[in-house]
Design a protein around this motif. Structure first.
Motif, PDB file in Angstrom:
ATOM      1  N   ILE A 217       0.834  -1.199   0.000  1.00 55.29           N
ATOM      2  CA  ILE A 217       0.000   0.000   0.000  1.00 55.29           C
ATOM      3  C   ILE A 217       0.871   1.253   0.000  1.00 55.29           C
ATOM      4  O   ILE A 217       1.858   1.344   0.729  1.00 55.29           O
ATOM      5  CB  ILE A 217      -0.943   0.028   1.216  1.00 55.29           C
ATOM      6  N   LEU A 218       0.483   2.206  -0.830  1.00 55.87           N
ATOM      7  CA  LEU A 218       1.075   3.530  -0.839  1.00 55.87           C
ATOM      8  C   LEU A 218       0.014   4.503  -0.347  1.00 55.87           C
ATOM      9  O   LEU A 218      -1.171   4.341  -0.653  1.00 55.87           O
ATOM     10  CB  LEU A 218       1.511   3.894  -2.265  1.00 55.87           C
ATOM     11  N   ALA A 219       0.406   5.511   0.415  1.00 60.98           N
ATOM     12  CA  ALA A 219      -0.561   6.465   0.945  1.00 60.98           C
ATOM     13  C   ALA A 219      -0.043   7.887   0.813  1.00 60.98           C
ATOM     14  O   ALA A 219       1.151   8.143   0.950  1.00 60.98           O
ATOM     15  CB  ALA A 219      -0.875   6.154   2.411  1.00 60.98           C
ATOM     16  N   PHE A 220      -0.976   8.802   0.525  1.00 58.12           N
ATOM     17  CA  PHE A 220      -0.710  10.232   0.529  1.00 58.12           C
ATOM     18  C   PHE A 220      -1.560  10.869   1.630  1.00 58.12           C
ATOM     19  O   PHE A 220      -2.729  10.510   1.801  1.00 58.12           O
ATOM     20  CB  PHE A 220      -1.083  10.874  -0.815  1.00 58.12           C
ATOM     21  N   ALA A 221      -0.985  11.826   2.340  1.00 52.68           N
ATOM     22  CA  ALA A 221      -1.715  12.517   3.404  1.00 52.68           C
ATOM     23  C   ALA A 221      -2.410  13.746   2.840  1.00 52.68           C
ATOM     24  O   ALA A 221      -1.806  14.536   2.105  1.00 52.68           O
ATOM     25  CB  ALA A 221      -0.766  12.905   4.529  1.00 52.68           C
ATOM     26  N   LEU A 226      -6.604  10.180   3.911  1.00 48.99           N
ATOM     27  CA  LEU A 226      -5.516   9.616   3.114  1.00 48.99           C
ATOM     28  C   LEU A 226      -6.029   9.178   1.756  1.00 48.99           C
ATOM     29  O   LEU A 226      -7.169   8.719   1.638  1.00 48.99           O
ATOM     30  CB  LEU A 226      -4.903   8.400   3.814  1.00 48.99           C
ATOM     31  N   LEU A 227      -5.180   9.321   0.730  1.00 51.79           N
ATOM     32  CA  LEU A 227      -5.399   8.611  -0.520  1.00 51.79           C
ATOM     33  C   LEU A 227      -4.621   7.305  -0.419  1.00 51.79           C
ATOM     34  O   LEU A 227      -3.406   7.312  -0.198  1.00 51.79           O
ATOM     35  CB  LEU A 227      -4.903   9.416  -1.720  1.00 51.79           C
ATOM     36  N   VAL A 228      -5.313   6.187  -0.545  1.00 51.50           N
ATOM     37  CA  VAL A 228      -4.713   4.866  -0.405  1.00 51.50           C
ATOM     38  C   VAL A 228      -4.596   4.242  -1.790  1.00 51.50           C
ATOM     39  O   VAL A 228      -5.593   4.131  -2.517  1.00 51.50           O
ATOM     40  CB  VAL A 228      -5.564   3.974   0.523  1.00 51.50           C
ATOM     41  N   VAL A 229      -3.381   3.838  -2.150  1.00 54.06           N
ATOM     42  CA  VAL A 229      -3.102   3.342  -3.500  1.00 54.06           C
ATOM     43  C   VAL A 229      -2.695   1.878  -3.426  1.00 54.06           C
ATOM     44  O   VAL A 229      -1.794   1.507  -2.671  1.00 54.06           O
ATOM     45  CB  VAL A 229      -1.979   4.155  -4.173  1.00 54.06           C
ATOM     46  N   THR A 230      -3.358   1.043  -4.215  1.00 52.63           N
ATOM     47  CA  THR A 230      -2.988  -0.364  -4.358  1.00 52.63           C
ATOM     48  C   THR A 230      -2.842  -0.684  -5.834  1.00 52.63           C
ATOM     49  O   THR A 230      -3.246   0.102  -6.700  1.00 52.63           O
ATOM     50  CB  THR A 230      -4.038  -1.290  -3.717  1.00 52.63           C
ATOM     51  N   HIS A 231      -2.279  -1.844  -6.130  1.00 50.80           N
ATOM     52  CA  HIS A 231      -2.001  -2.245  -7.506  1.00 50.80           C
ATOM     53  C   HIS A 231      -2.943  -3.370  -7.896  1.00 50.80           C
ATOM     54  O   HIS A 231      -2.909  -4.442  -7.301  1.00 50.80           O
ATOM     55  CB  HIS A 231      -0.543  -2.702  -7.622  1.00 50.80           C
ATOM     56  N   GLU A 232      -3.784  -3.119  -8.880  1.00 50.83           N
ATOM     57  CA  GLU A 232      -4.714  -4.152  -9.328  1.00 50.83           C
ATOM     58  C   GLU A 232      -4.853  -4.083 -10.842  1.00 50.83           C
ATOM     59  O   GLU A 232      -5.062  -3.013 -11.410  1.00 50.83           O
ATOM     60  CB  GLU A 232      -6.099  -3.968  -8.682  1.00 50.83           C
ATOM     61  N   GLY A 233      -4.717  -5.241 -11.479  1.00 52.56           N
ATOM     62  CA  GLY A 233      -4.932  -5.319 -12.915  1.00 52.56           C
ATOM     63  C   GLY A 233      -4.001  -4.443 -13.724  1.00 52.56           C
ATOM     64  O   GLY A 233      -4.386  -3.938 -14.791  1.00 52.56           O
ATOM     65  N   GLY A 234      -2.770  -4.247 -13.250  1.00 51.28           N
ATOM     66  CA  GLY A 234      -1.816  -3.441 -13.988  1.00 51.28           C
ATOM     67  C   GLY A 234      -1.996  -1.946 -13.825  1.00 51.28           C
ATOM     68  O   GLY A 234      -1.264  -1.156 -14.421  1.00 51.28           O
ATOM     69  N   MET A 235      -2.960  -1.516 -13.010  1.00 49.21           N
ATOM     70  CA  MET A 235      -3.237  -0.102 -12.802  1.00 49.21           C
ATOM     71  C   MET A 235      -3.239   0.238 -11.322  1.00 49.21           C
ATOM     72  O   MET A 235      -3.695  -0.557 -10.508  1.00 49.21           O
ATOM     73  CB  MET A 235      -4.613   0.252 -13.373  1.00 49.21           C
TER      74      MET A 235
END
Length: 592
Positions: A217-221, A226-235
């Motif tokens: 998980i990547l997160a921006f404050a 938070l914006l929570v970023v995960t990797h799914e389906g190449g995007m």
């Protein structure tokens, strides 16, 4: 007592001689310290407490270490420059053990220049330096940095602003400036592809400042959460996690990502920090501090703990699981948070069994034993030691380059034989679930859409089947409806059509299987201890390795009958890191 300075080569030799010249366990840790006033970076041997080298830079620097620890970057805001330093410590994974190589630290020759460098972010071995004065991110890989490369990929925003960029697979996550007033903080994140074209809409994140990664998980404050970023389906998949209603007014502007446990630690107000688990319904836990916060850091070795330094001179040990302060230790005199944000104040780093805290006003670095949380000593450092990062670890050290080359060839042969299934029982070692930690994708979709056709043709050139016959064979072998698996600590999450099943697992030993061809394999078995009822009771890993080592891919068997699973030898769903592209997977398969 102030240490005696010695040349870098002599220090490296002393460190090397501290281990037996034959293949014996060796531990090396180095502290990289930037002076708050002078343009220099000092390198200390953390174990011996002695200086190794000093690098003169162009202006006082903020320091960042790569995930591998092979590179330390000195971001010099006044000089408009990011300078790369090889730490001199690297590790080589040999399956049953890891080798450590210790050399003198040195400048790699890579420098990234631009107007007002600010946020510097690594993701999967790729670094993005954002230059506020230009609104440009310059992106480079660790491999290129270690080779002294000076060619960078550039991604531009519309206007200069205090921004951030993260290289995320084939995409870049880029801050969206406040167009009405670019001097204000960014208002969101946009995703751009390899050509720099925007993909989808801008994801709102008012007052964006602070980012970190933990697990997959990547997160921006943001001001709103938070914006929570995960990797799914190449995007990259991005969702907004709002602050809980139970929190007081405030926001996080700095994040640190947990290691071993998936969580984030953020500032929240002047005298509080917040623990954030984006996967939990109750995601936020606020921790009150006795006085205002100066700095905080997570422990990458003891995953349960993080550390916060407060202006009363105390270092606090935070228990991440319990969500509170476990211990406190008076370490320095007071460091008031009044004044300029860049005034000299303590910073924290963790190296092996110790926590290190700079004390710039007194010219020392304090050492605290992590186990007892008691003072372990101090190292005198000239000037005002300020920013600090630690690199190092333990491994086997070998005498001489020629002996090391012979060792490598022998291990290449042994590893090849083990990969093919020929080994002795006494070579097998128990393995932990951490060997398979990460975010993994099934290769079955690539077989179905024809991506793996070159692999089948390659196999047919030297094998006993046609390409079509190999495809039919792997159709049975790879078939699965679980397109993704995420392993974090003792938790395994299975994704079927995007729907997660999650459970915790504990080791249940291993079993040796003998195949018809006479070669053998080892299944490393884990049993469910708690979690979703529909999650399998047993999972069994096979990755052609027989001792502790990080997996580069694996075959997984799962079900509720341990013995029956051991009989399954025709269907072996196969997983590669989700960070790999389809082309990367083809290259990996054809290399074997």
């Amino acid at each position: 007592m102030k240490p005696v300075w010695m040349p870098a080569a002599a220090a490296a030799l002393a460190l090397a001689l501290s281990a037996n010249a034959s293949a014996e366990e060796m531990t090396a840790w180095r502290l990289f310290i930037a002076d708050q006033e002078s343009a220099r970076v000092i390198v200390l041997d953390a174990i011996a407490g002695e200086p190794v080298e000093t690098f003169e830079v162009e202006s006082p620097a903020a320091l960042y270490r790569s995930e591998s620890g092979r590179v330390v970057f000195a971001r010099q805001g006044e000089a408009g420059l990011v300078t790369a330093i090889s730490s001199g410590i690297s590790f080589d994974d040999h399956g049953d053990h890891g080798d450590i190589d210790v050399e003198a630290p040195k400048l790699t020759g890579t420098e990234i220049a631009g107007d007002k460098p600010s946020h510097f972010v690594e993701h999967d071995g790729v670094f993005a330096a954002f230059f506020d004065g230009e609104g440009v991110a310059r992106i480079v890989s660790e491999k290129a940095v270690l080779e002294g490369g000076s060619q960078f990929r550039e991604v531009k925003t519309d206007v200069p602003h205090h921004g951030v960029a993260v290289a995320y697979g084939s995409h870049v996550l880029l801050s969206e400036p406040n167009r009405e007033n670019p001097d204000e903080l960014p208002v969101g994140i946009r995703v751009v592809d390899e050509a720099g074209a925007q993909v989808g809409d801008v994801h709102a994140c008012p007052d964006l400042h602070g980012e970190a990664s933990s697990g997959d998980i990547l997160a921006f404050a943001c001001a709103t959460g938070l914006l929570v970023v995960t990797h799914e389906g190449g995007m990259p998949q991005i969702r907004h996690l709002p602050y809980a209603d139970s929190l007081p007014d405030g926001k996080s502007t700095t994040l640190a990502g947990g290691r071993g446990l998936q969580y984030f630690l953020g500032n929240y107000g002047a005298d509080e920090v917040v623990l954030i688990d984006p996967m939990e319904s109750d995601a936020f836990r606020l921790i009150e501090l006795p006085t205002r916060r100066v700095h905080f850091a997570v422990d990458p070795i003891r995953a349960r703990f993080a550390y916060v330094f407060t202006e009363d001179g105390q270092l606090h040990q935070v228990d991440v699981i319990k969500g509170g302060i476990a211990n406190s230790l008076g370490l320095t005199g007071p460091y008031s948070m009044d004044g300029h944000w860049s005034d000299p104040r303590p910073r924290i780093a963790v190296a092996g069994d110790n926590i290190y805290v700079t004390d710039p006003l007194n010219g020392v670095v304090h050492s605290v034993a992590a186990a007892s949380f008691q003072k372990a000593g101090e190292i005198a450092v000239e000037g005002k030691p300020y920013n600090i990062v630690a690199v190092g670890g333990s491994g086997e050290a070998h005498e001489g380059e020629e002996a090391h080359d012979d060792h490598d060839h022998a291990h290449d042969h042994d590893a090849d034989q083990i990969y093919k299934g020929y080994f002795e029982d006494d070579q097998i070692r128990e393995r932990a679930l951490s060997d398979w930690e990460g975010d993994w994708q099934s290769v079955y979709p690539y077989l179905q859409d024809g991506t793996l056709d070159p692999v089948m043709e390659h196999k047919a050139q030297t094998g006993d089947k046609t390409a079509a016959e190999y495809e039919a064979y792997y159709e049975v072998g790879y078939k699965t409806d679980v397109e993704r698996i995420v392993i974090d600590g003792d938790t395994v999450t299975f994704f079927n059509n995007g729907q997660p099943l999650r459970a915790r697992y504990a080791s249940d030993g291993y079993e040796i299987l003998t195949y018809k061809k006479g070669n053998r394999g080892v299944r490393f078995i884990f049993e469910k201890t708690e979690g979703d009822e529909a999650a399998p009771q047993y999972i069994q890993f096979s990755d052609h390795k027989i001792a502790p080592a990080d997996a580069d891919h694996y075959h997984l068997y799962w079900g509720d009958d341990r013995a029956a699973l051991l009989e399954e030898v025709t269907n072996w769903p196969t997983y590669y890191p989700s960070s790999l592209s389809a082309e990367d997977i083809v290259d990996e398969m054809m290399a074997h």
